[in-house]
Motif scaffolding. Structure first.
Motif, PDB file in Angstrom:
ATOM      1  N   SER A  33       0.837  -1.217   0.000  1.00  0.00           N
ATOM      2  CA  SER A  33       0.000   0.000   0.000  1.00  0.00           C
ATOM      3  C   SER A  33       0.862   1.254   0.000  1.00  0.00           C
ATOM      4  O   SER A  33       0.533   2.250  -0.660  1.00  0.00           O
ATOM      5  CB  SER A  33      -0.928  -0.002   1.222  1.00  0.00           C
ATOM      6  N   GLN A  34       1.978   1.212   0.727  1.00  0.00           N
ATOM      7  CA  GLN A  34       2.889   2.362   0.736  1.00  0.00           C
ATOM      8  C   GLN A  34       3.524   2.568  -0.632  1.00  0.00           C
ATOM      9  O   GLN A  34       3.676   3.706  -1.101  1.00  0.00           O
ATOM     10  CB  GLN A  34       3.967   2.153   1.803  1.00  0.00           C
ATOM     11  N   LEU A  35       3.882   1.463  -1.296  1.00  0.00           N
ATOM     12  CA  LEU A  35       4.436   1.570  -2.647  1.00  0.00           C
ATOM     13  C   LEU A  35       3.416   2.158  -3.619  1.00  0.00           C
ATOM     14  O   LEU A  35       3.749   3.018  -4.441  1.00  0.00           O
ATOM     15  CB  LEU A  35       4.888   0.193  -3.152  1.00  0.00           C
ATOM     16  N   PHE A  36       2.167   1.704  -3.519  1.00  0.00           N
ATOM     17  CA  PHE A  36       1.129   2.212  -4.411  1.00  0.00           C
ATOM     18  C   PHE A  36       0.914   3.714  -4.202  1.00  0.00           C
ATOM     19  O   PHE A  36       0.814   4.483  -5.163  1.00  0.00           O
ATOM     20  CB  PHE A  36      -0.186   1.455  -4.180  1.00  0.00           C
ATOM     21  N   ILE A  93      -9.509  -4.674  -8.576  1.00  0.00           N
ATOM     22  CA  ILE A  93      -9.902  -3.263  -8.695  1.00  0.00           C
ATOM     23  C   ILE A  93     -11.364  -3.126  -8.285  1.00  0.00           C
ATOM     24  O   ILE A  93     -12.176  -4.019  -8.531  1.00  0.00           O
ATOM     25  CB  ILE A  93      -9.704  -2.780 -10.147  1.00  0.00           C
ATOM     26  N   ILE A  94     -11.691  -1.997  -7.678  1.00  0.00           N
ATOM     27  CA  ILE A  94     -13.080  -1.712  -7.311  1.00  0.00           C
ATOM     28  C   ILE A  94     -13.499  -0.384  -7.941  1.00  0.00           C
ATOM     29  O   ILE A  94     -12.701   0.560  -8.014  1.00  0.00           O
ATOM     30  CB  ILE A  94     -13.229  -1.684  -5.771  1.00  0.00           C
ATOM     31  N   ARG A  95     -14.709  -0.330  -8.430  1.00  0.00           N
ATOM     32  CA  ARG A  95     -15.214   0.903  -9.045  1.00  0.00           C
ATOM     33  C   ARG A  95     -15.866   1.765  -7.962  1.00  0.00           C
ATOM     34  O   ARG A  95     -16.691   1.284  -7.189  1.00  0.00           O
ATOM     35  CB  ARG A  95     -16.227   0.570 -10.141  1.00  0.00           C
ATOM     36  N   ILE A 108      -5.847   4.021  -4.067  1.00  0.00           N
ATOM     37  CA  ILE A 108      -6.395   2.919  -3.294  1.00  0.00           C
ATOM     38  C   ILE A 108      -7.449   3.480  -2.339  1.00  0.00           C
ATOM     39  O   ILE A 108      -7.485   4.693  -2.101  1.00  0.00           O
ATOM     40  CB  ILE A 108      -5.292   2.193  -2.489  1.00  0.00           C
ATOM     41  N   PRO A 109      -8.341   2.653  -1.794  1.00  0.00           N
ATOM     42  CA  PRO A 109      -9.245   3.162  -0.760  1.00  0.00           C
ATOM     43  C   PRO A 109      -8.416   3.741   0.396  1.00  0.00           C
ATOM     44  O   PRO A 109      -7.333   3.241   0.694  1.00  0.00           O
ATOM     45  CB  PRO A 109     -10.016   1.913  -0.313  1.00  0.00           C
ATOM     46  N   ILE A 110      -8.915   4.793   1.034  1.00  0.00           N
ATOM     47  CA  ILE A 110      -8.175   5.409   2.150  1.00  0.00           C
ATOM     48  C   ILE A 110      -7.881   4.331   3.195  1.00  0.00           C
ATOM     49  O   ILE A 110      -8.778   3.611   3.630  1.00  0.00           O
ATOM     50  CB  ILE A 110      -8.980   6.551   2.783  1.00  0.00           C
ATOM     51  N   THR A 111      -6.623   4.231   3.558  1.00  0.00           N
ATOM     52  CA  THR A 111      -6.175   3.140   4.420  1.00  0.00           C
ATOM     53  C   THR A 111      -5.437   3.689   5.628  1.00  0.00           C
ATOM     54  O   THR A 111      -4.657   4.641   5.511  1.00  0.00           O
ATOM     55  CB  THR A 111      -5.253   2.182   3.627  1.00  0.00           C
ATOM     56  N   LEU A 139      -7.499   0.596  -6.531  1.00  0.00           N
ATOM     57  CA  LEU A 139      -6.798  -0.680  -6.408  1.00  0.00           C
ATOM     58  C   LEU A 139      -7.057  -1.294  -5.032  1.00  0.00           C
ATOM     59  O   LEU A 139      -6.832  -0.642  -4.000  1.00  0.00           O
ATOM     60  CB  LEU A 139      -5.290  -0.480  -6.617  1.00  0.00           C
ATOM     61  N   LEU A 140      -7.530  -2.534  -5.009  1.00  0.00           N
ATOM     62  CA  LEU A 140      -7.730  -3.227  -3.738  1.00  0.00           C
ATOM     63  C   LEU A 140      -6.462  -3.954  -3.306  1.00  0.00           C
ATOM     64  O   LEU A 140      -5.951  -3.749  -2.214  1.00  0.00           O
ATOM     65  CB  LEU A 140      -8.888  -4.228  -3.851  1.00  0.00           C
ATOM     66  N   GLU A 141      -5.971  -4.863  -4.147  1.00  0.00           N
ATOM     67  CA  GLU A 141      -4.737  -5.567  -3.837  1.00  0.00           C
ATOM     68  C   GLU A 141      -4.217  -6.289  -5.074  1.00  0.00           C
ATOM     69  O   GLU A 141      -4.904  -6.374  -6.092  1.00  0.00           O
ATOM     70  CB  GLU A 141      -4.938  -6.563  -2.691  1.00  0.00           C
TER      71      GLU A 141
END
Length: 456
Positions: free
Chosen positions: A266-269, A411-413, A276-279, A420-422
């Motif tokens: 997630s940090q790389l993305f 992926i999620i719309r 990505i969704p707020i994490t 991006l989910l994972e």
């Protein structure tokens, strides 16, 4: 006693009637009967007698050579193995040549894949013939590698394709069977290697990877790693060792490790402007309330860092429930991510299958009723979908950031566009091949051919 010859702890044996020009044996005076490696054993009737047909792979380090043998069955005998397990074995009698001596010997037919030697020479063969000196080897006859290669030259197959290893855990999984089928259909030699049955020798001069039974794994052109999460550490160590030996690995150990670490991924993305969704991630329970607020509050998703295939993913529908679940996980020192819930997705997501910088197939997954996340392993439904240019770009960029040649990108719309989910480094083939009708296994093999510049 003076007439007895000295025999070492290891000796070369010859079985002319079986068509075996040389096989190395462990001399073991503690075992009564001698035994030889045998596979594909069949009992047949011949002239009113029972005979045995079987195959022997006489070279410990080469499973591709199999000599077809046959001999009269003389007995069935209960034999206790070195591990203390008794089993019934078939017994044959055949002439053996040791040096300049030839005499009949009884042999039990056994599966010796887990043993260091393809043959064991027991005391019935030694009695009144030899004295064993365990400090020496090859006292009766010795063969050089060149001679062994000459003996078995007719059995060596001319290489017409690549030699590929499929490094995984279960040969019966749909994905693994499809990859083997695709490789063989394209004329390649492919071996299934169980991750946990391979081990390595770390040495500056002669590093090795061996397989159960002492088989040295060498001369592979490529490895297809499909490492299950529970053996990620060991599997990646093996992949690094294959890479050190000059073997192309379709996904590198570094790429797999990064994909399995959801926080690091997630940090790389985020660092590469991949949405990505707020994490959120925090250590102390003192920060839980603000952590929930930071991801826009409940409902929200709580993910174990080690989760896979939708397991270890929880939907918390209220702030109070979220706080309870988060603090419960923290109380047992379990690392979790907290992520915003994308309500407008309606339980749908998209799986893009990426191979060598190309989306070869994509499907939409719909969660079953009552579930918040689509997962075909847990009853979700899959269907073919045409992805948008932005979704394709997102999938390719995510795989590239993790340096994965093969990836399942989820992926999620959302109202903000695709998120991006994972990314999965060992994506399954069954759901997406059935949903799309695409031959993804073939695409994976073709990608290896292209990478190695192989042409038929």
């Amino acid at each position: 006693m003076d007439n007895l010859k000295i025999i070492g702890s290891e000796e070369w044996c010859v079985f002319n009637e079986l068509g075996i020009p040389a096989i190395k044996a462990r001399v073991d005076s503690g075992a009564k009967t001698s035994s030889i490696q045998a596979t594909n054993i069949k009992i047949v009737s011949k002239g009113g007698q029972e005979w045995v047909k079987f195959e022997v792979s006489p070279l410990q380090e080469n499973r591709s050579i199999a000599i077809e043998c046959q001999a009269r069955l003389i007995a069935r005998r209960m034999v206790k193995s070195s591990s203390g397990i008794s089993e019934e074995r078939l017994v044959i009698k055949t002439p053996i040549t040791l040096g300049d001596a030839t005499f009949d010997i009884e042999l039990t037919l056994a599966n010796r894949d887990t043993m260091e030697f393809r043959m064991l020479l027991g005391r019935e063969a030694l009695n009144e013939r030899f004295i064993v000196n365990p400090a020496v080897n090859y006292q009766l006859q010795s063969f050089e590698d060149k001679e062994i290669n000459t003996f078995y030259a007719p059995y060596f197959k001319e290489k017409t394709g690549l030699k590929i290893a499929l490094l995984a855990s279960n040969p019966n999984l749909y994905s693994n069977k499809r990859i083997v089928e695709a490789a063989e259909a394209r004329g390649h030699e492919i071996h299934f290697l169980n991750v946990e049955q391979a081990y390595m020798k770390l040495d500056a001069h002669s590093p090795e990877i061996r397989y159960r039974g002492g088989i040295i794994l060498k001369e592979y052109d490529a490895v297809i790693p499909r490492i299950k999460p529970s053996v990620t550490f060991y599997g990646c160590a093996l992949i690094r060792q294959f890479n050190n030996l000059g073997v192309y690995c379709q996904n590198s150990a570094e790429a797999i490790t990064q994909s399995r670490d959801k926080l690091f991924a997630s940090q790389l993305f985020s660092n590469h402007d991949i949405h990505i969704p707020i994490t959120g991630f925090a250590k102390s329970p003192m920060d839980t309330k603000d952590l929930i607020k930071m991801v826009n509050g409940a409902p929200l998703i709580i993910k174990l860092l080690e989760s896979t295939q939708g397991k270890g993913v929880v939907l918390a529908e209220t702030n109070k429930a979220a706080e309870s679940v988060i603090n419960a996980f923290k109380s047992v020192n379990t690392n979790i991510l907290v992520q915003e819930f994308i309500k407008e997705a309606n339980g749908q997501d998209i799986r893009c299958f990426v191979v060598n910088g190309r989306v070869v197939a994509s499907m939409q997954r719909q969660a079953q009723k009552g579930e918040f996340r689509a997962n075909i392993h847990q009853g979700g439904k899959a269907s073919i979908i045409k992805i948008t240019a932005d979704e394709k770009k997102l999938a390719l960029k995510a795989a590239k950031v993790l340096n994965l040649a093969v990836a399942g990108v989820d992926i999620i719309r959302s109202n903000k566009g695709p998120l991006l989910l994972e990314v999965n480094s060992s994506p399954g083939l069954e759901g997406i091949e059935n949903a799309t009708g695409k031959d993804i296994a073939n695409a994976m093999i073709m990608a290896i051919e292209k990478r190695l510049k192989f042409t038929n």
